[in-house]
Design a protein around this motif. Structure first.
Motif, PDB file in Angstrom:
ATOM      1  N   GLY A 107       0.830  -1.196   0.000  1.00 44.68           N
ATOM      2  CA  GLY A 107       0.000   0.000   0.000  1.00 44.68           C
ATOM      3  C   GLY A 107       0.866   1.248   0.000  1.00 44.68           C
ATOM      4  N   VAL A 108       0.259   2.337  -0.415  1.00 45.53           N
ATOM      5  CA  VAL A 108       0.996   3.606  -0.516  1.00 45.53           C
ATOM      6  C   VAL A 108       0.430   4.598   0.498  1.00 45.53           C
ATOM      7  N   PRO A 109       1.220   5.030   1.470  1.00 46.60           N
ATOM      8  CA  PRO A 109       0.730   6.027   2.424  1.00 46.60           C
ATOM      9  C   PRO A 109       0.401   7.333   1.709  1.00 46.60           C
ATOM     10  N   LEU A 110      -0.565   8.045   2.259  1.00 49.58           N
ATOM     11  CA  LEU A 110      -0.979   9.291   1.614  1.00 49.58           C
ATOM     12  C   LEU A 110       0.155  10.302   1.578  1.00 49.58           C
ATOM     13  N   TRP A 111       1.003  10.311   2.622  1.00 48.54           N
ATOM     14  CA  TRP A 111       2.092  11.285   2.644  1.00 48.54           C
ATOM     15  C   TRP A 111       3.145  11.001   1.562  1.00 48.54           C
ATOM     16  N   VAL A 112       3.132   9.810   1.017  1.00 44.20           N
ATOM     17  CA  VAL A 112       3.983   9.495  -0.142  1.00 44.20           C
ATOM     18  C   VAL A 112       3.237   9.837  -1.425  1.00 44.20           C
ATOM     19  N   LEU A 113       1.969   9.472  -1.467  1.00 46.28           N
ATOM     20  CA  LEU A 113       1.158   9.661  -2.665  1.00 46.28           C
ATOM     21  C   LEU A 113       1.030  11.129  -3.067  1.00 46.28           C
ATOM     22  N   VAL A 114       0.911  12.031  -2.072  1.00 47.12           N
ATOM     23  CA  VAL A 114       0.668  13.440  -2.406  1.00 47.12           C
ATOM     24  C   VAL A 114       1.803  14.050  -3.237  1.00 47.12           C
ATOM     25  N   ASN A 115       2.988  13.462  -3.152  1.00 43.75           N
ATOM     26  CA  ASN A 115       4.106  13.975  -3.947  1.00 43.75           C
ATOM     27  C   ASN A 115       3.894  13.756  -5.440  1.00 43.75           C
ATOM     28  N   TYR A 116       2.947  12.894  -5.785  1.00 45.57           N
ATOM     29  CA  TYR A 116       2.645  12.615  -7.184  1.00 45.57           C
ATOM     30  C   TYR A 116       1.378  13.335  -7.648  1.00 45.57           C
ATOM     31  N   LEU A 117       0.736  14.066  -6.744  1.00 45.67           N
ATOM     32  CA  LEU A 117      -0.481  14.786  -7.080  1.00 45.67           C
ATOM     33  C   LEU A 117      -0.167  16.262  -7.311  1.00 45.67           C
TER      34      LEU A 117
END
Length: 319
Positions: A160-170
């Motif tokens: 799974g991908v934590p949101l704090w990692v994912l936001v760097n791609y948004l």
């Protein structure tokens, strides 16, 4: 379709319209490295004769003593200005991503919580926005999960991908929609985080509402995109500026100055969401840039360019 013109032919056309070119060789080098369309079509307007209604006189004719070099200086000023404010817009972007990911993850601890419909607002009018946001997030994970990087690493190693990692791609636009899709409680918590930071920096207790933060996000997103895509910035104005009454009250700035949706608007809004030292540094850097270009124009008044940007006399003192 317009026929192809060589750089020399382009310069000849400009001379025929009354534009002075102090150095033909320098002008040629500029056109070899910069697009004629970007430089001339993008920045000629200030240097063209106008009729009483403010429309360009046809055929196009340049004002007395206007030079190719001045147009290029305006082009260069605009580029330097974009780079100057983009640095600080990106700092806000990092901040809003950090706050949203922290507060959302704090409240919703289940795996892939950001893909679960019930974790967002229950307002029926926003259902399509929520579904669109979830789809964007899912597509972002799917797309980047096939490449080397943080998302692939977390999928492979942690399922799974934590949101704090994912936001760097948004994008900041994605984050604008993310915030608007949160429930009222989370929106208020995140807005309050900025209020607390403002009080710490300025000593003033403010009520920074979710509506104000949404207005800031909307405004900054538009200007961020202009800067990132290297579009013309100095005379850019929002077609439909975000509401600013509450923000104007906090900053003691009349709303008629903020409702124009110009550069002054975004500089003012950023005061509420940037650390004090960063906002002051941004203003200082802008003033240095203005000073460095103020003597480079003769056929026009550089202050007219600043007014077009919303930077009236003592604008910096207003902030």
């Amino acid at each position: 379709m317009k026929p192809f013109k060589t750089h020399r032919q382009q310069l000849a056309i400009l001379r025929g319209r009354g534009l002075k070119i102090n150095s033909g060789s320098k002008a040629l080098r500029i056109l070899e490295s910069e697009s004629y369309y970007a430089v001339i079509n993008g920045y000629k307007d200030f240097f063209l004769l106008k009729d009483p209604t403010g429309k360009n006189i046809l055929p196009e004719t340049y004002i007395t003593n206007a030079t190719f070099e001045e147009i290029y200086e305006l082009y260069s000023f605009d580029r330097d200005f974009r780079n100057t404010i983009l640095e600080f817009i990106l700092k806000f972007e990092s901040s809003i991503k950090s706050k949203i990911s922290y507060r959302f993850s704090e409240k919703y601890k289940e795996p892939h919580a950001y893909l679960i419909l019930k974790n967002y607002t229950r307002v029926s009018a926003k259902l399509k926005d929520v579904l669109s946001l979830i789809s964007t997030i899912s597509n972002t994970i799917s797309k980047n999960g096939k490449k080397k990087g943080s998302i692939a690493h977390y999928l492979d190693k942690h399922d799974g991908v934590p949101l704090w990692v994912l936001v760097n791609y948004l994008t900041i636009g994605n984050m604008q929609y993310f915030y608007s899709c949160l429930d009222n409680s989370l929106q208020n918590t995140i807005a309050k985080d900025f209020s607390i930071s403002y009080k710490r920096d300025y000593g003033n207790v403010i009520h920074f509402t979710p509506d104000m933060l949404e207005s800031t996000l909307k405004t900054v997103t538009f200007f961020r995109n202009v800067c990132a895509h290297e579009e013309r910035l100095y005379n850019f104005k929002l077609h439909k500026p975000a509401p600013s009454a509450g923000i104007g009250s906090i900053l003691s700035i009349h709303t008629h100055l903020l409702d124009k949706g110009n550069i002054f608007t975004v500089l003012a809004f950023l005061k509420l969401v940037l650390p004090k030292k960063e906002h002051q540094k941004m203003i200082k850097n802008i003033n240095k840039l203005i000073h460095s270009y103020s003597s480079k124009f003769n056929s026009i008044n550089f202050n007219d360019i600043l007014l077009e940007m919303g930077l009236f006399t003592n604008w910096d003192q207003s902030l």
